[in-house]
Design an enzyme around this catalytic site. Structure first.
Site, PDB file in Angstrom:
ATOM      1  N   SER A 142       0.831  -1.193   0.000  1.00  0.00           N
ATOM      2  CA  SER A 142       0.000   0.000   0.000  1.00  0.00           C
ATOM      3  C   SER A 142       0.875   1.256   0.000  1.00  0.00           C
ATOM      4  O   SER A 142       1.726   1.411  -0.875  1.00  0.00           O
ATOM      5  CB  SER A 142      -0.971  -0.044   1.188  1.00  0.00           C
ATOM      6  OG  SER A 142      -1.973   0.938   1.080  1.00  0.00           O
ATOM      7  N   ASP A 158      -9.426  -3.096  -6.316  1.00  0.00           N
ATOM      8  CA  ASP A 158      -8.675  -2.139  -5.506  1.00  0.00           C
ATOM      9  C   ASP A 158      -8.735  -0.769  -6.178  1.00  0.00           C
ATOM     10  O   ASP A 158      -8.472  -0.667  -7.382  1.00  0.00           O
ATOM     11  CB  ASP A 158      -7.218  -2.611  -5.394  1.00  0.00           C
ATOM     12  CG  ASP A 158      -6.357  -1.732  -4.508  1.00  0.00           C
ATOM     13  OD1 ASP A 158      -6.817  -0.657  -4.070  1.00  0.00           O
ATOM     14  OD2 ASP A 158      -5.209  -2.136  -4.245  1.00  0.00           O
ATOM     15  N   HIS A 209      -8.148  -4.415  -1.987  1.00  0.00           N
ATOM     16  CA  HIS A 209      -6.938  -3.826  -1.408  1.00  0.00           C
ATOM     17  C   HIS A 209      -6.590  -4.531  -0.095  1.00  0.00           C
ATOM     18  O   HIS A 209      -7.476  -4.903   0.679  1.00  0.00           O
ATOM     19  CB  HIS A 209      -7.165  -2.328  -1.151  1.00  0.00           C
ATOM     20  CG  HIS A 209      -5.929  -1.590  -0.746  1.00  0.00           C
ATOM     21  ND1 HIS A 209      -4.933  -1.291  -1.647  1.00  0.00           N
ATOM     22  CD2 HIS A 209      -5.533  -1.101   0.453  1.00  0.00           C
ATOM     23  CE1 HIS A 209      -3.967  -0.632  -1.017  1.00  0.00           C
ATOM     24  NE2 HIS A 209      -4.302  -0.513   0.255  1.00  0.00           N
TER      25      HIS A 209
END
Length: 311
Positions: free
Chosen positions: A158, A253, A283
């Protein structure tokens, strides 16, 4: 492919627990939420040793956790500098302990998980400066850490992948340290423009528009340019000469498209890239092995890819 049924069930439960009127969450709320979510990371029985220590940073000591095989072979092993996710506002070496341990196990090397400074207490470029300093420290002290400096991987998930990408770009610009590969998991790479996937999955897909906006507002000081490659590494003008890239994105995502765009630009610049978009996934899926079997599969795949590059 449709949204994975197990992922859909998780999103449904999260939506039911969310307030009816969605407002921009505070930094503390985001930190609590991430800590709770990371409890779904699968805890494997791995033969690892961990050592907590600190390294010098540009604004004081930076904590780190070193993961090593419990019965390591003689000589230095490949190294992996890992930056945790959390929007540059949340997360720590504690929240991502299980993921860091899993990556250390599957890659077969020594992994350094870095506790860089977070916003809003420390705005851009604090996290970037810490990430660059941590990488330089590991490269310079590789021998004492049991790491082969010529087999150094820089990675993150991320927003941690944002830092990893920036570190690789900066190392190329500075001609040091040498980086063998970059590993970007569900990377956040572009804060300047809104991609189709950010629009399509702006709500009810684990990380929503309100959270992303809050992260950016807390991270950037007034006057900072989101197009700065240290903020949006996808915006770098030249990607030629960067280390081989391992990129994993998820079909549902919001950041899917920027990960794919970065992979495409790297390949166009002559960089070796292995990019996998995981169908039906959301995600942070890689960190939810207690709920999603695909998490264990992607970590295993990353291990194989890293070992193929650095041995």
């Amino acid at each position: 492919m449709p949204l994975d049924p197990l992922a859909k069930r998780l999103l449904t439960m999260m939506a039911a627990a969310a307030p009816a009127e969605r407002v921009r969450p505070s930094a503390e709320a985001r930190r609590r939420s991430l800590a709770k979510l990371m409890q779904f990371a699968r805890a494997e029985d791995v033969a690892l040793t961990t050592t907590d220590a600190s390294m010098p940073g540009p604004a004081g000591a930076i904590r780190y956790r070193l993961y090593a095989p419990a019965e390591a072979a003689d000589g230095p092993l490949p190294g992996f500098v890992f930056f945790h996710g959390g929007g540059l506002v949340a997360g720590s070496i504690e929240t991502h302990d299980r993921i860091a341990a899993a990556l250390a196990q599957v890659t077969g090397g020594r992994l350094v998980s870095v506790d860089y400074r977070l916003a809003p207490e420390h705005k851009f470029p604090a996290a970037v400066e810490d990430a660059i300093a941590a990488t330089a420290f590991v490269a310079a002290r590789a021998e004492s850490l049991g790491i082969d400096a010529s087999r150094l991987v820089i990675g993150g998930d991320s927003a941690g992948a944002t830092l990893a990408a920036v570190v690789c770009q900066q190392a190329l610009a500075d001609a040091a340290p040498a980086i063998a590969a970059q590993c970007l998991i569900c990377p956040v790479l572009d804060f300047e423009e809104t991609s189709p996937s950010r629009e399509a999955f702006a709500e009810n897909h684990l990380i929503d528009r309100a959270t992303l906006e809050a992260d950016l507002a807390d991270y950037l000081a007034e006057g900072a340019d989101p197009a700065d490659p240290r903020i949006s590494p996808l915006r770098a003008l030249n990607l030629s000469g960067l280390p081989p890239a391992i990129i994993h994105t998820a079909e549902f995502d919001p950041m899917r498209d920027e990960g794919a765009a970065y992979a495409k630009r790297l390949m166009a610049a002559g960089v070796a890239v292995e990019h996998t978009c995981h169908e039906g996934m959301i995600h942070n899926f890689h960190a939810m092995g207690a709920l999603l079997p695909q998490a264990r599969l992607v970590l295993s795949q990353i291990g194989e890819q890293v070992r193929r590059i650095v041995g």
